[in-house]
Design an enzyme around this catalytic site. Sequence first.
Site, mmCIF file in Angstrom:
data_model
loop_
_atom_site.group_PDB
_atom_site.id
_atom_site.type_symbol
_atom_site.label_atom_id
_atom_site.label_comp_id
_atom_site.label_asym_id
_atom_site.label_seq_id
_atom_site.Cartn_x
_atom_site.Cartn_y
_atom_site.Cartn_z
ATOM 1 N N GLY A 19 -44.819 30.169 -20.425
ATOM 2 C CA GLY A 19 -44.150 29.599 -21.355
ATOM 3 C C GLY A 19 -44.850 29.223 -22.578
ATOM 4 C CG ASN A 20 -43.008 28.740 -25.932
ATOM 5 O OD1 ASN A 20 -42.277 27.836 -26.292
ATOM 6 N ND2 ASN A 20 -42.454 29.902 -26.021
#
Length: 430
Positions: A224-225
Amino acid sequence: MSETANPAGQTPSVAPKHPRNIVVGVSGGIAAYKAAHLVRNLKEHGDDVRVVPTEAALNFVGAATFEALSGHPVSTTVFDAVDEVQHVNIGQHADAVVVAPATADVIARIAAGRADDLLTATVLVATCPVIVVPAMHTEMWFNPATRDNVATLRRRGITVMEPAHGRLTGKDTGPGRLPEPEQIAELVRTRLAGIDINYDWQGLKVLISAGGTQEDLDPVRFIGNRSSGRQGFALAEIASQRGADVTIVAGNTVDLQTPSGAEIVNIVSTSELKAEMDSRARDADIVIMSAAVSDYRPASVASSKMKKGTNDDALSTLHMTENPDILKGLVAAREQGEISQETTIVGFAAETGDEKSSPLELAQAKFQRKGCDVLMANDVSEGKVFGNVNNEGWILTKELEPRTVAHGTKQVVAAQILDVVNEIRHEAGA
């Protein structure tokens, strides 16, 4: 690679250099208890707050509570402190007046220009920004009399916040619920920053993506981020307050309040985001891609949790596949007639710069590649922007010079972005 998202530290919004004088008007509805949280929020951001309730409001929250929280005496009548002419002085010295909750009765009295208690007299005197936050049953909100009164206030330059959808008194559910105190306070601060919020997007459909996408590695882990979704939600809030019909396609976000009146569609992966955006963009007048999209995904997803210390090297070597470019695909769909030619498309560029180019230069190159109408560019290096309540950067359009967006809350930045969108649509005759 992580089992959970690794959020960036949150930077608090900057307190004003000098305390602003904010009047919080409270009318007699069950939501009056939320006004106490609103007062505390405004005080914690460095403002001086004076509470002016109606007589009916004190049936729900006592004067002692408001006096303790604000540090000022509480009065409901123009006949208190007559020697100080407080029915005039409070409004004259206010930097903003917010009435929350505002019942149908108080809205009607303000629209009629009445001054039969301290609150309505204060509003009548005030020349500063006035924000009215309705709270009432759905039937009252949609009653033609209330609709006319709200339209009158908006025509006079008063900001009337759209009510939230949700549980009301008793078993009723629908529009008319008071937005959360944090949402109200943020809108007040946006108005204090000199941002006008015109109710001029009635009938427009706005589609906004927000938050970060996640790509599964196995049933436990994902890639993810750091995106929090705050900027996308801020855009939705301002668009909703301008009268638009707003849909948010939301990936992974922090615990954010749903913008008033907006519809939320939850997704996880980039492929899910693409499917929703491609489908819903056909009916949208404005499409804003503010989500932080994963550029790559694992080539395969394990059906069970991958174990370390085994011969399986899947955890040490990842094989990745490129995700589709959703923004570029939306622009192509417009060119091919699958989306209306009048649809305005807005993109975002989160850049860190490299040894050859600055964040702005990289964003300008991306703007040319994507072909969208507007691009909001950020420098996200060193923990900036992601997860923070403030933002800054540049707005890129087909004009040669980028427009600098000064450091400010994400709502203030959102309002500036939407103003640029409004300009472009007017120039195009949309």
